[in-house]
Design an enzyme around this catalytic site. Structure first.
Site, PDB file in Angstrom:
ATOM      1  N   LYS A  22       6.577  -5.987  -6.287  1.00 51.58           N
ATOM      2  CA  LYS A  22       7.410  -5.023  -5.560  1.00 51.58           C
ATOM      3  C   LYS A  22       7.619  -5.465  -4.117  1.00 51.58           C
ATOM      4  O   LYS A  22       8.734  -5.459  -3.605  1.00 51.58           O
ATOM      5  CB  LYS A  22       6.723  -3.650  -5.593  1.00 51.58           C
ATOM      6  N   ASN A  23       6.527  -5.850  -3.466  1.00 53.76           N
ATOM      7  CA  ASN A  23       6.622  -6.141  -2.038  1.00 53.76           C
ATOM      8  C   ASN A  23       7.297  -7.474  -1.725  1.00 53.76           C
ATOM      9  O   ASN A  23       7.486  -7.812  -0.562  1.00 53.76           O
ATOM     10  CB  ASN A  23       5.232  -6.085  -1.382  1.00 53.76           C
ATOM     11  N   ARG A  92       9.514   3.614   3.082  1.00 53.15           N
ATOM     12  CA  ARG A  92       9.431   3.003   4.414  1.00 53.15           C
ATOM     13  C   ARG A  92       9.979   1.575   4.427  1.00 53.15           C
ATOM     14  O   ARG A  92      10.472   1.113   5.444  1.00 53.15           O
ATOM     15  CB  ARG A  92       7.974   2.961   4.875  1.00 53.15           C
ATOM     16  N   CYS A 116       3.472   8.635   7.510  1.00 46.25           N
ATOM     17  CA  CYS A 116       3.354   8.868   6.073  1.00 46.25           C
ATOM     18  C   CYS A 116       1.915   9.244   5.791  1.00 46.25           C
ATOM     19  O   CYS A 116       1.079   9.256   6.698  1.00 46.25           O
ATOM     20  CB  CYS A 116       3.807   7.656   5.268  1.00 46.25           C
ATOM     21  N   ARG A 121       1.928   4.451  11.063  1.00 40.62           N
ATOM     22  CA  ARG A 121       2.762   3.310  10.700  1.00 40.62           C
ATOM     23  C   ARG A 121       3.998   3.119  11.594  1.00 40.62           C
ATOM     24  O   ARG A 121       5.131   3.251  11.135  1.00 40.62           O
ATOM     25  CB  ARG A 121       3.178   3.401   9.231  1.00 40.62           C
ATOM     26  N   PRO A 122       3.781   2.816  12.860  1.00 39.68           N
ATOM     27  CA  PRO A 122       4.929   2.577  13.744  1.00 39.68           C
ATOM     28  C   PRO A 122       5.670   1.283  13.402  1.00 39.68           C
ATOM     29  O   PRO A 122       5.158   0.442  12.656  1.00 39.68           O
ATOM     30  CB  PRO A 122       4.291   2.479  15.134  1.00 39.68           C
ATOM     31  N   VAL A 123       6.879   1.120  13.965  1.00 36.72           N
ATOM     32  CA  VAL A 123       7.655  -0.110  13.738  1.00 36.72           C
ATOM     33  C   VAL A 123       7.958  -0.801  15.069  1.00 36.72           C
ATOM     34  O   VAL A 123       8.937  -1.523  15.199  1.00 36.72           O
ATOM     35  CB  VAL A 123       8.958   0.159  12.943  1.00 36.72           C
ATOM     36  N   ASP A 124       7.091  -0.559  16.055  1.00 35.66           N
ATOM     37  CA  ASP A 124       7.325  -1.115  17.393  1.00 35.66           C
ATOM     38  C   ASP A 124       7.408  -2.638  17.394  1.00 35.66           C
ATOM     39  O   ASP A 124       8.143  -3.233  18.181  1.00 35.66           O
ATOM     40  CB  ASP A 124       6.227  -0.644  18.351  1.00 35.66           C
ATOM     41  N   GLN A 125       6.671  -3.297  16.499  1.00 31.31           N
ATOM     42  CA  GLN A 125       6.683  -4.765  16.483  1.00 31.31           C
ATOM     43  C   GLN A 125       8.007  -5.318  15.958  1.00 31.31           C
ATOM     44  O   GLN A 125       8.460  -6.367  16.377  1.00 31.31           O
ATOM     45  CB  GLN A 125       5.512  -5.320  15.650  1.00 31.31           C
ATOM     46  N   ASP A 308      -4.193  -2.619  -0.091  1.00 32.94           N
ATOM     47  CA  ASP A 308      -3.559  -2.044  -1.278  1.00 32.94           C
ATOM     48  C   ASP A 308      -4.469  -2.057  -2.516  1.00 32.94           C
ATOM     49  O   ASP A 308      -4.078  -1.549  -3.566  1.00 32.94           O
ATOM     50  CB  ASP A 308      -2.240  -2.774  -1.594  1.00 32.94           C
ATOM     51  N   ILE A 330      -6.817  -1.420   8.158  1.00 33.92           N
ATOM     52  CA  ILE A 330      -5.361  -1.545   8.327  1.00 33.92           C
ATOM     53  C   ILE A 330      -4.692  -0.190   8.595  1.00 33.92           C
ATOM     54  O   ILE A 330      -3.882  -0.061   9.500  1.00 33.92           O
ATOM     55  CB  ILE A 330      -4.697  -2.193   7.078  1.00 33.92           C
ATOM     56  N   ARG A 400       6.442   4.568  -8.111  1.00 32.53           N
ATOM     57  CA  ARG A 400       7.065   3.772  -7.041  1.00 32.53           C
ATOM     58  C   ARG A 400       6.643   2.311  -7.137  1.00 32.53           C
ATOM     59  O   ARG A 400       7.388   1.424  -6.750  1.00 32.53           O
ATOM     60  CB  ARG A 400       6.636   4.301  -5.673  1.00 32.53           C
TER      61      ARG A 400
HETATM   62  C1  UD1 Z   1       3.150  -3.818   3.865  1.00 35.77           C
HETATM   63  C2  UD1 Z   1       3.181  -3.496   2.398  1.00 35.77           C
HETATM   64  C3  UD1 Z   1       2.120  -2.456   2.072  1.00 35.77           C
HETATM   65  C4  UD1 Z   1       0.754  -2.914   2.575  1.00 35.77           C
HETATM   66  C5  UD1 Z   1       0.822  -3.315   4.038  1.00 35.77           C
HETATM   67  C6  UD1 Z   1      -0.467  -3.923   4.545  1.00 35.77           C
HETATM   68  C7  UD1 Z   1       5.513  -3.859   1.852  1.00 35.77           C
HETATM   69  C8  UD1 Z   1       6.823  -3.282   1.457  1.00 35.77           C
HETATM   70  N1  UD1 Z   1       4.518  -3.003   2.079  1.00 35.77           N
HETATM   71  O1  UD1 Z   1       3.468  -2.622   4.562  1.00 35.77           O
HETATM   72  O2  UD1 Z   1       2.090  -2.290   0.663  1.00 35.77           O
HETATM   73  O3  UD1 Z   1      -0.168  -1.846   2.459  1.00 35.77           O
HETATM   74  O4  UD1 Z   1       1.865  -4.284   4.226  1.00 35.77           O
HETATM   75  O5  UD1 Z   1      -0.822  -5.025   3.788  1.00 35.77           O
HETATM   76  O6  UD1 Z   1       5.366  -5.060   1.913  1.00 35.77           O
HETATM   77  N2  UD1 Z   1       1.987  -1.673  12.634  1.00 35.77           N
HETATM   78  C9  UD1 Z   1       2.287  -1.320  13.939  1.00 35.77           C
HETATM   79  N3  UD1 Z   1       3.516  -1.627  14.420  1.00 35.77           N
HETATM   80  C10 UD1 Z   1       4.473  -2.247  13.682  1.00 35.77           C
HETATM   81  C11 UD1 Z   1       4.167  -2.615  12.348  1.00 35.77           C
HETATM   82  C12 UD1 Z   1       2.922  -2.313  11.859  1.00 35.77           C
HETATM   83  O7  UD1 Z   1       1.444  -0.761  14.637  1.00 35.77           O
HETATM   84  O8  UD1 Z   1       5.581  -2.487  14.197  1.00 35.77           O
HETATM   85  C13 UD1 Z   1       0.656  -1.375  12.066  1.00 35.77           C
HETATM   86  C14 UD1 Z   1       0.701  -0.422  10.894  1.00 35.77           C
HETATM   87  O9  UD1 Z   1       0.708   0.924  11.320  1.00 35.77           O
HETATM   88  C15 UD1 Z   1      -0.555  -0.790  10.147  1.00 35.77           C
HETATM   89  C16 UD1 Z   1      -0.643  -2.312  10.370  1.00 35.77           C
HETATM   90  O10 UD1 Z   1       0.145  -2.575  11.513  1.00 35.77           O
HETATM   91  O11 UD1 Z   1      -1.657  -0.165  10.726  1.00 35.77           O
HETATM   92  C17 UD1 Z   1      -0.160  -3.181   9.223  1.00 35.77           C
HETATM   93  O12 UD1 Z   1       1.101  -2.695   8.799  1.00 35.77           O
HETATM   94  P1  UD1 Z   1       2.201  -3.616   8.111  1.00 35.77           P
HETATM   95  O13 UD1 Z   1       1.633  -4.925   7.734  1.00 35.77           O
HETATM   96  O14 UD1 Z   1       3.418  -3.601   8.959  1.00 35.77           O
HETATM   97  O15 UD1 Z   1       2.499  -2.788   6.800  1.00 35.77           O
HETATM   98  P2  UD1 Z   1       3.898  -2.689   6.096  1.00 35.77           P
HETATM   99  O16 UD1 Z   1       4.645  -3.947   6.353  1.00 35.77           O
HETATM  100  O17 UD1 Z   1       4.539  -1.392   6.414  1.00 35.77           O
END
Ligand code: UD1
Length: 420
Positions: A22-23, A92, A116, A121-125, A308, A330, A400
């Site tokens: 899936k991922n 997401r 969630c 789970r921010p997307v700031d990066q 996961d 994580i 899902r």
């Molecule tokens: C992906 C996987 C998910 C898995 C996760 C961690 C997909 C579609 N989903 O989710 O199944 O559980 O990796 O292996 O591939 N973070 C920030 N800022 C950001 C991005 C992330 O603070 O901009 C934090 C997140 O809140 C979390 C950590 O970084 O605590 C890792 O998250 P991330 O690797 O981004 O997870 P996803 O890519 O959402």
């Protein structure tokens, strides 16, 4: 709402095939936005999240066709550059269209995912990296509004390891002018597979699988065919289910169409629990008999133990000999399954980001509620070894990320059925 009814007590035996990841499928589908030509993907799993991505892309004018495990996508013209809240809130991973839209169209409007169940789970990066590539980004009415006349290569050091963040930046950088370096990149196999798919489309990416990915921008990408790698989390989930089921006799399960090399940390832990695991090039055979030994773990980015798989191993620890310490590094709130496992009689103490699980000799069936995807899998595993009947509610979470899980477990001898 669909539920699963499980009658515990059967050792699992037989053979099933693992579906595509899936991922990896989700970012590859988003990558179709990068070219006007056709991207054809094989081994795409039939999952609710994949259907959501299809819907999202169709809304942008992408022609998507499904036939069996093949999915072809053609983004000849992009009619809309928006990912609406209604879809992003259900998945997401919708954020993965941000980088491709920006690179191809010079603009994107993507709903902010919000929190969630398992954490903020921010997307700031994602935003920081795209800004470094030259995009102007503002947040407006709950949406990320991004614009860039032309993206330019840059050196990006992410503050933390993010999987979809690395993927978004890598996809955007394929069409940027000049060279992009992503430092502290995620090393997950799905990132490597996405890079292979993008390279088949004409991108010039090297270093995927290490923490330093270098992308040389090209003026355009073209169509390609790519086969999605097998799902390592699905593989780990079935392996774990098999090991726990050894409680009732000899479990002997072979998983085909798998990629054992992506699962080292999980295989090591299950061996520690007492299972015998034979690794073949594209298959795994697991055998187990009796009560597993407790296994402690700490989740971390690949190649360490995957978050996961944390919930599924917790289900194993609930009936293991001894006490296990499970530390989640994580996500901040990823122990929701623990409360439901307690309803089945598990002995779990939560202290911050660590769960201490003391194995009990038996769980007892009950009605439980799934709270997120992997939590659902953990409850199904627990149900397989609980005495009497367990009903797992809200299994839309399970759908899902697992293809027909109940049918495949039933094929291994589990007494499990979907009810409404
Ligand atoms: C992906 C996987 C998910 C898995 C996760 C961690 C997909 C579609 N989903 O989710 O199944 O559980 O990796 O292996 O591939 N973070 C920030 N800022 C950001 C991005 C992330 O603070 O901009 C934090 C997140 O809140 C979390 C950590 O970084 O605590 C890792 O998250 P991330 O690797 O981004 O997870 P996803 O890519 O959402």
């Amino acid at each position: 709402m669909d539920k699963l009814r499980i009658e515990g007590g059967q050792p699992l035996a037989g053979e099933i095939a693992i579906a595509g990841a899936k991922n990896a499928a989700l970012p590859m589908m988003a990558a179709a936005l990068l070219t006007a030509e056709e991207l054809s993907l094989a081994n795409v799993p039939q999952l609710a999240d994949v259907a959501t991505m299809e819907r999202l892309l169709r809304g942008m004018g992408v022609v998507v066709e499904r036939s069996g495990d093949c999915c072809t996508l053609r983004a000849a013209a992009i009619a809309a550059t928006e990912a609406p809240y209604e879809l992003v809130k259900t998945m997401r991973a919708s954020i993965l269209v941000l980088g491709p839209l920006l690179a191809r169209c010079g603009r994107a409007r993507v709903s902010l995912p919000g929190g969630c169940a398992i954490g903020a789970r921010p997307v700031d990066q994602h935003i920081k990296g795209l800004t470094q590539l030259g995009a102007t980004i503002r947040i407006e009415h709950g949406y990320i509004v991004a614009e860039a006349r032309k993206l330019r290569g840059a050196r990006i050091v992410t503050d933390l390891v993010t999987v979809t963040g690395t993927e978004n930046l890598m996809m955007a950088a394929t069409l940027a002018e000049g060279e992009t370096v992503i430092e502290n990149a995620a090393r997950e196999p799905e990132v490597v597979d996405l890079a292979a798919c993008l390279n088949a489309m004409g991108a010039r990416i090297r270093g995927a699988g290490t923490d330093r990915i270098v992308i040389e921008g090209v003026p355009r990408l073209h169509g390609a065919h790519h086969r999605v790698l097998p799902d390592r989390i699905e593989t780990g989930t079935f392996l774990t289910a098999a090991v726990v089921s050894g409680l009732f006799g000899t479990a002997d399960v072979r998983l085909t169409a798998a990629a054992p090399g992506t699962l080292d940390a999980v295989i090591d832990k299950l061996r520690e629990a007492g299972a015998t695991i034979d690794v073949e090039p594209n298959a795994l055979r697991v055998r187990a008999r009796g009560r597993p030994r407790a296994i402690s773990l700490r989740t971390a980015p690949y190649p360490a133990f995957p978050t996961d798989m944390q919930a599924q191993i917790m289900a194993l620890d609930c009936v293991a000999q001894g006490t296990a310490r499970i530390t989640e590094t994580i996500f901040e709130n990823r122990f929701l399954h623990a409360v439901e496992l307690q309803r089945l009689g598990a002995a779990i103490d939560i202290d911050g980001n660590t769960a201490v699980v003391t194995g009990v000799s038996a769980l007892s069936g009950a009605h439980v509620m799934a709270t997120d995807l992997r939590a659902s899998a953990s409850l199904v595993i627990a149900g397989l070894v609980a005495e009497g009947e367990t009903v797992v509610d809200r299994i839309y979470h399970l759908d899902r990320g697992y293809e027909r899980m109940e049918q495949r477990l039933a094929a291994l001898g589990a007494r499990i059925a979907r009810i409404r």
